[in-house]
Each structure stands twice: as C-alpha cells, then as structure tokens.
Design an enzyme around this catalytic site. Structure first.
Site, PDB file in Angstrom:
ATOM      1  N   SER A 254       0.845  -1.202   0.000  1.00 20.47           N
ATOM      2  CA  SER A 254       0.000   0.000   0.000  1.00 20.47           C
ATOM      3  C   SER A 254       0.876   1.247   0.000  1.00 20.47           C
ATOM      4  CB  SER A 254      -0.885   0.028   1.247  1.00 20.47           C
ATOM      5  OG  SER A 254      -0.105   0.285   2.399  1.00 20.47           O
ATOM      6  N   ASP A 255       0.344   2.335  -0.518  1.00 18.72           N
ATOM      7  CA  ASP A 255       0.986   3.624  -0.256  1.00 18.72           C
ATOM      8  C   ASP A 255       0.831   3.894   1.244  1.00 18.72           C
ATOM      9  OD1 ASP A 255       2.256   6.088  -0.481  1.00 18.72           O
ATOM     10  OD2 ASP A 255       1.152   6.675  -2.293  1.00 18.72           O
ATOM     11  N   TRP A 256       1.555   4.876   1.741  1.00 20.84           N
ATOM     12  CA  TRP A 256       1.641   5.096   3.193  1.00 20.84           C
ATOM     13  C   TRP A 256       0.297   5.593   3.784  1.00 20.84           C
ATOM     14  CZ3 TRP A 256       5.226   2.614   1.309  1.00 20.84           C
ATOM     15  CH2 TRP A 256       6.417   2.302   1.961  1.00 20.84           C
ATOM     16  N   ALA A 258      -2.585   4.066   2.954  1.00 21.96           N
ATOM     17  CA  ALA A 258      -3.623   3.885   1.932  1.00 21.96           C
ATOM     18  C   ALA A 258      -4.431   2.603   2.125  1.00 21.96           C
ATOM     19  CB  ALA A 258      -2.998   3.909   0.533  1.00 21.96           C
TER      20      ALA A 258
END
Ligand SMILES: *[C@@H]1O[C@H](CO)[C@@H](O)[C@H](O)[C@H]1NC(C)=O
Ligand SMILES: *[C@@H]1O[C@H](CO)[C@@H](O)[C@H](O)[C@H]1NC(C)=O
Ligand SMILES: *[C@@H]1O[C@H](CO)[C@@H](O)[C@H](O)[C@H]1NC(C)=O
Ligand SMILES: *[C@@H]1O[C@H](CO)[C@@H](O)[C@H](O)[C@H]1NC(C)=O
Ligand SMILES: *[C@@H]1O[C@H](CO)[C@@H](O)[C@H](O)[C@H]1NC(C)=O
Ligand SMILES: *[C@@H]1O[C@H](CO)[C@@H](O)[C@H](O)[C@H]1NC(C)=O
Ligand SMILES: *[C@@H]1O[C@H](CO)[C@@H](O)[C@H](O)[C@H]1NC(C)=O
Ligand SMILES: *[C@@H]1O[C@H](CO)[C@@H](O)[C@H](O)[C@H]1NC(C)=O
Length: 723
Positions: A254-256, A258
C-alpha cells in the site's frame, strides 16, 4: 568545435557494468517461487502475517520496515524513498528526476540511471526502492508529474521498464507506483478517478504492463479510489487485472496509510500494508493481529496468507537478497545517527551525462548556441535560478521551498543534495578565466538586471516553476501548481533582459510546461529546457551551452501556447472523470488541431539530420503478426550529434484511436556526414487496441500508416501498410 555525446561514454559505462553484472543473479519467477515455497512452508500463520505487516511509522530505520522472523529466518525488509535516489541519507547521489530520464529518450542512459540507484540502495542495506513512478502528466499542473515520465504511455513504458531492469539487476526490489490513476495531488486520498476500461488499458495500465514484463517485484497501490473503490481494496484492479491479466508475481504494497480494511483489502489482492499502522503513530494495524484474527475466523483463507508471504519472499530471492546483503546503515528520522557509508562511487559522472542528454533545446534562432568560450569576452548571467539557495544546501525538508536554482521538485520523491553545482558555478568553470562573467541573482530589480545584461555579448536569463507532493505547500501551491506561469517574477525579468540584449538566451528549470508570453520577442534567440537535473545541473547545462555535448533531449510532454489549450486540469470534484479518454497531451492537440508552442518529442540539435528511404514490411497470419520498418538517417550538418528517431502509428480509421500514437523510438549517434540504418519492430503490443466487446486486445484490420520523424509535429516520412 569539439563535440562529444553520451553515446560513446555511455557505452564505456555499459562495458564496465557488464563486467560486474555477475554479482547478482536475477532469478526467474519460477525459480524464486521454488525457494520461496520451501521457506514459507516452514512459517506459522503469524509469521506469514508478520512479514506482510509494517512495524508502524517511525518505528524503524527506513520509511517502511516489515517485521522479520527468527525461525525460519526472514529479515525485516527496509523500504525506502525515492524514485530518484536514496532519501533521508548522506553520502548518496541526488541525480536527475524521472521526467529527465524520459526526456533523454535514451534507453541505455535510463538503464544506467536505474543501475546506479540500485547500487546505492543496496549499498545502504535498503531492500526496496520506492520507485519508479509512472503516473501521468494528464494535466501540466499535476504536482508529482515530474517524478514520472510525461504524457505518453509508450515513453512511460520504456522508461519504467529500463529503470526497473537497472535497479533489479543490482539486487534491489523496484516498485512500480502508484497503481493507479493518481495523476493529481488535489484530494488525492478522497477523490475517485473514474475511467472506462479501454482508456484504463490502453493508456494508464500500459507502463505497469511493461514493468511486469521487465520483472518488477513490487507494485504500490495508490491513495485514490477508482470507480468508487479504494485502489488498495480494489479486487478488479489488483486481482483481475494486475495478478490475472498481467500475471504479476510479486507483492502489492500500500501507499503510506492507503490501507482501509483487513479482509476486504487482503481478499482484493493487497499483500503488504505500509507503514503498518492505520494512521501515522497510531500503533495499530489492519494487518498484524487483525489479520491473524480474520484468518482464524475464515474471513481470509490460510491459502491467501501463504500466497502473500510467498510473493514477498519470492521477490527477495528473485533479486538475490539472500546472499551477501549489506547491513542496514540508514537512519531516516535521525540522520545524524547513521554511520557514514559512502555509496556515491563516480555516479556523478553519469548524472552529469544524463543531465546533458536530457536537456531540450527548444529554440535556437540564427544558431546563437553553442557559445564558444574562446571567441567570447563577456556574458551576463541573470536570475535567482542561476545561483545557489541563499539559505543553504537542502535548506527546506524534502525541498519544500523554492530558493536558488531548481534541480528537483518537492515531497517524498526527493533525495538530499550532497553538493550542488549551480548554473553560475558550472558556467563560470566552463567559460574559464578569459571570459568576463557579470551576474545578478535578483529577480525583482529589473533596472539592475537590464544594466548587467546591456553590454554583454550574450545574456543568459534564468527562471523556474516548481511543484511537488500535497503534504507541503510552497507559495500557495498545494502540491499541484496553481498556474502555469513562471515563478519569482520570471516573465518580467526575461522581458527586461531581452529589451536590452539582442542575444538573450532563456534557461528554464521547470517541472513541466510553462507559458512563454515573451517567446516572440526578437531578442529571445534561444530557449534551453534542462528540466530537473539534480546535483550536477550547472555542469550539465554548461556542456550544452558550450557545445561540449550536442543537445538531443526531447520534450516528454506538450507545451501549449495558452493554458486553456489543455483539456485537463486538477479536478476539485469528488469524482474525477477521465472524460478525455485516449486524448491526453499531443493526442488531444492532434485531434483538436491545436498548434502547440512546442510539440511532444520536440528538441533541436546543433547539427541536422536527413530521413530517407523509409520501408515497411507487414505480415499477418491468423495469430502471428510481424511488422518491421527501416529508415536511413544521415547527419548532414557540420558537427557530430545524436538524433532521436520517433515512430508514430496511425491506426485504421474505424479503430477509434487518436490521430497517431508513439510506438517506437531510437537514439542514434552519428559523426558529421555519416549515415545509419535504423530499424523498428512492431509487435502485437504496439499494434493492438483494447476491444471492450471481447474484453481483450485485438489487432484491428485495415490500413495503418507509419509516420517517422523528429517530433510529433515534425514527421519526415510516412508509409502505409495493411493488416
Ligand atoms: C558524508 O556525509 C557527511 C554529512 O553530510 C559529510 O560530512 C561527509 O563529508 C560525507 N562524506 C563523503 C565521502 O561524501
Ligand atoms: C467505471 O464505471 C463506468 C460507469 O459505470 C463503467 O463504464 C466503467 O467500465 C468502469 N470502469 C472500470 C475500470 O471498471
Ligand atoms: C508504538 O510502538 C513502538 C514500537 O513498538 C513503541 O516504541 C512506542 O512506544 C509505541 N507508541 C505508543 C504511543 O504506544
Ligand atoms: C484492528 O482494526 C481496527 C479498525 O478496524 C482498529 O481500531 C484496531 O486498533 C485494530 N487492532 C489492532 C490490534 O491493531
Ligand atoms: C553486519 O553486522 C553484523 C552484526 O552486527 C556484523 O557482525 C557484520 O560484521 C556486519 N557486516 C558488515 C559487512 O559490516
Ligand atoms: C525561501 O526560503 C525561505 C527560508 O526557508 C522561506 O521562508 C521562503 O518561503 C522560501 N521561498 C519560497 C518561494 O519558497
Ligand atoms: C503563479 O504561481 C507562482 C508560484 O506560486 C507565482 O509566483 C506567480 O505569481 C503566479 N502567477 C500568477 C499570474 O498568479
Ligand atoms: C476536494 O477539494 C476541493 C477544493 O479544495 C474541496 O472543496 C472538496 O471538499 C474536496 N473534496 C473532497 C472529497 O475531499
């Protein structure tokens, strides 16, 4: 005049590189999975979940860290920004941005850039580089456009694939990001990017598809929603498309912050949550205990947990991290505590070369450039963008301010400069003692600027335009640019200089297109577009200005005459409709018959090239297809140089494609008077369209035309063929 280009020196680097390549063997996925299966089969459910869970924001030494396991042993992985170099570290190289890699149109240089970055990440003990970026310049204002490779899917695809090969050949896991449709900063965590399947496949998925073919070991899902579902819990995007259609074998992280759920995300295909906690510093997680509980309750199958862990472990084996992996020497949040490990080697030489190779010469009336230092007495250098940051090197965290020359945008896609050769320093060194250099770095005192410019043989006037990630606001720009004009009084400064000096040379360091209201001023003889060149920016520029390197960089996006000519802007609505469909950038300008100021693919040289004898051979039998083309390119000018030969395909009328699509390019270096035959091969990939009726790729039947030229608006030869 002595001209030298990247080609010869890049070749030397390539040879050196080949000699050491045996260091890391990049395994096939099949072999990596065999090893991973055997390790993961010894893991408990909790261990499988642990290696998929981040330890929480700032609880480890890297931007992201996973939990490791003891028995069987699997290390805590270090995931580190950024796409252009090691972030939050000393003694690293801070080189050209992704948009410059694209502007070089030079596959070897792009590969070499990936490889040196891979060596530096590995040298610091980082397992995963959080790059390359491959989001699009859907609109020129998009804040992070400069981190990736512009407005065209084919160019994005080549740049992404070569970068990934470079990084992973050096034993580091590359991350294709951000998956997907994260093309503006405005409302990036709350808005939904809504798109039809044909546009999704033909444009936005393209670079991810090429990344997977290149063996990319990780993909990062993005903050935004797509058609109403978060990208990181989107079953269609992760399971059906990425792991199904495209056959992705690595892990999705995941993005940070997300990740938004446990079972829903994991069942939709998310394999790792970053940085682990639900929101920064909360010390809880959707993975960890929540995930083992969900497995106990059978909301997530044990088989899926095994799959997640296997993907992560296989990625690690694939790039050879099970052997001789260096100790971690980063300390991202307390840099002063990190031991000094110098990983820079001589990478600055490569940065300087790629910087010059990616410089675009937009205009050069009367061949005012290059400037021969031996025949010059006095030049003027004007504008704050020519000089150092008066507040010091790396004065603002993540480059979140704009003072002095611009060599990188702002946000997480950055790396601190170890030093900075600004343009004034680079040009002063290149011109030597015999040329008098007068300068002013004040953008607002126009009277003084005119005074400095007035009696110089050449006046070099500098300006810039910056953008970045939305968590930092610079001069009212919340990531995305709020306008397309120059910063720091640039337009007035250029006009004041041009009014008094008939050899005015404008140099603009910009993240993307800017408006140029002074472009037709008769004294503005040249416009140089160096992009974002990193720590060697002044040297790279001086190599072009003095003619040591003959420019060959090309625009990876369209520069319009008027901001209203573009068909997309950062959209403030909760739903961002990708209504322009396939018509991004030059495809829109072609379709709407709008004359750009400088076209996609444009860039001048100090020599000239002739295009002759375009030939094409096309064959189609049931399932096999073969289209090859060749053209003779001759350097008919007075100096050596490199040309970027671009191949655009016009599809049959009823295929519903834009007027033409870039589907090939080659860089060729030719000594003056010499010629060479350039060949292109177009496969199903280049010749297909996404057919919504069959939910698949088909090669349309009918008449195609191949256009070969020096830019999207400088077509030299065309030839038709039928399939
Ligand atoms: C390493 O970084 C430190 C801190 O910026 C600096 O003082 C030192 O000179 C650097 N060493 C090298 C070899 O670049
Ligand atoms: C998004 O929704 C629209 C409208 O319902 C639909 O036509 C389109 O196919 C959807 N896109 C994707 C990627 O599923
Ligand atoms: C969060 O976890 C870290 C690492 O386990 C610990 O050092 C820290 O004290 C925790 N913070 C809070 C607020 O519980
Ligand atoms: C599990 O997730 C919930 C949110 O759904 C969160 O409030 C809770 O703190 C998480 N539990 C742990 C142990 O992290
Ligand atoms: C890495 O760290 C281990 C344990 O701290 C140490 O024994 C080893 O010598 C280090 N290796 C290198 C190459 O510094
Ligand atoms: C220049 O730097 C100073 C000091 O960090 C800062 O206050 C100012 O906002 C910066 N200017 C711009 C335009 O970013
Ligand atoms: C556009 O934005 C820049 C940067 O914030 C600013 O310097 C400039 O004045 C703005 N231009 C206009 C016309 O508002
Ligand atoms: C999107 O941004 C606009 C402009 O800042 C704001 O008015 C709107 O509330 C935001 N929408 C969402 C869903 O965050």
């Amino acid at each position: 005049m002595h001209l030298q280009t990247l080609s010869s020196s890049a070749l030397a680097l390539l040879l050196t590189f080949n000699a050491v390549q045996a260091k890391f063997s990049v395994l096939s996925w099949e072999d990596a999975y065999k090893k991973a299966d055997s390790l993961v089969s010894q893991m408990s459910t909790k261990q499988k979940v642990d290696i998929a869970t981040g330890v929480g924001w700032q609880n480890g030494l890297c931007m992201g860290n996973t939990f490791g396991t003891e028995d069987p042993y699997f290390p805590s992985l270090c995931l580190q920004d950024s796409p252009l170099g090691v972030r939050h570290a000393d003694n690293v190289t801070s080189g050209v941005a992704g948009i410059n890699a694209a502007a070089s149109f030079d596959k070897k240089a792009i590969y070499e850039r990936g490889a040196y970055m891979g060596r530096e990440f590995r040298g610091k003990g980082a397992h995963v580089q959080l790059g390359p970026g491959m989001n699009f310049m859907r609109s020129p204002e998009g804040g992070r456009g400069w981190e990736a490779h512009g407005e065209d899917e084919f160019l994005q695809g080549v740049a992404a694939a070569e970068t990934i090969r470079g990084i992973q050949d050096e034993g580091v896991i590359a991350t294709a990001k951000h998956y997907i449709l994260n093309d503006q900063e405005l409302n990036r965590t709350t808005s939904s990017s809504d798109i039809d399947k044909r546009t999704l496949h033909e444009v936005y998925l393209w670079p991810f598809a090429r990344s997977i073919e290149a063996g990319v070991a990780s993909v990062m899902c993005s903050y935004n929603l797509v058609n109403g579902t978060y990208a990181c819990e989107n079953d269609y995007l992760m399971n059906t498309v990425l792991k199904g259609e495209l056959g992705f074998k690595g892990f999705v992280q995941s993005d940070w912050q997300a990740t938004h759920s446990t079972a829903k995300s994991v069942n939709a295909g998310l394999d790792m949550t970053m940085p682990g906690d639900i929101v920064f510093f909360s010390n809880d997680s959707y993975f960890g205990k929540n995930l083992t509980d969900a497995i106990d309750r059978k909301e997530v199958s044990e088989e899926r947990a095994t799959d997640m862990a296997t993907r992560i472990v296989a990625a690690w084996y694939k790039v050879g991290q099970d052997k001789n992996f260096p100790n971690l020497t980063l300390s991202s949040f307390h840099m002063e505590e990190a031991p000094f490990v110098d990983v820079q080697a001589n990478h600055k030489a490569l940065v300087r070369e790629i910087g010059a190779a990616s410089t675009v010469l937009l205009k050069n009336a009367g061949s005012v450039l290059p400037i021969d230092p031996k025949k010059t007495r006095k030049i003027a250098i004007i504008g704050s963008d020519a000089g150092p940051d008066p507040y010091g090197l790396n004065s603002c965290a993540s480059h979140g301010c704009s003072n002095g020359t611009l060599a990188q945008g702002w946000g997480s896609g950055t790396a601190d400069f170890p030093y900075m050769i600004d343009p004034l320093a680079g040009l002063t060194a290149a011109f030597g003692k015999n040329v008098e250099i007068k300068s002013t770095l004040d953008d607002w005192n126009l009277e003084n600027a005119a005074k400095v410019a007035k009696d110089a043989e050449y006046a070099l006037v500098f300006s810039n335009a910056d953008s970045g990630e939305q968590h930092i606001t610079v001069d009212g720009n919340v990531g995305d640019r709020k306008n397309l004009t120059l910063w720091h009084n640039g337009d007035a400064l250029i006009k004041a200089v041009a009014d008094v000096n008939k050899n005015t040379i404008v140099i603009i360091h910009a993240v993307g297109a800017v408006m140029m209201p002074w472009i037709d001023h008769p004294n503005v003889k040249a416009v140089v577009w160096p992009g974002l060149q990193g720590q060697e920016t002044g040297n790279s520029l001086a190599d072009i200005i003095t003619g040591k390197v003959n420019p060959s960089g090309r625009l990876p996006y369209t520069i319009a005459k008027d901001a209203s000519d573009y068909n997309a802007k950062p959209d403030p609505n909760d739903v961002v409709e990708y209504n322009e469909k396939l018509l991004m950038g030059y495809k829109w300008f072609d379709h709407a018959k709008i004359e750009p100021l400088f076209a996609f693919g444009h860039g001048l040289s100090y020599t000239k090239f002739d295009y002759n004898d375009l030939k094409v051979k096309a064959k189609k039998h049931k399932d096999s297809i073969s289209v090859t083309a060749s053209i003779i390119i001759k350097n008919s000018g007075k100096v050596d140089g490199a040309e970027i030969i671009q191949a655009y395909i016009e599809f049959p009328k009823d295929a519903g494609e834009p007027p033409k699509l870039l589907r090939g390019f080659e860089k060729v270096f030719l000594k003056k008077g010499k010629q060479d035959k350039i060949t292109f091969e177009f496969t199903k990939t280049e010749l297909s369209i996404w057919d919504v009726n069959v939910d698949g790729w088909v090669v349309p039947s009918g008449k195609f035309t191949l256009h070969v030229g020096a830019s999207s608006r400088d077509i030299r030869k065309s030839v038709s063929f039928s399939l």
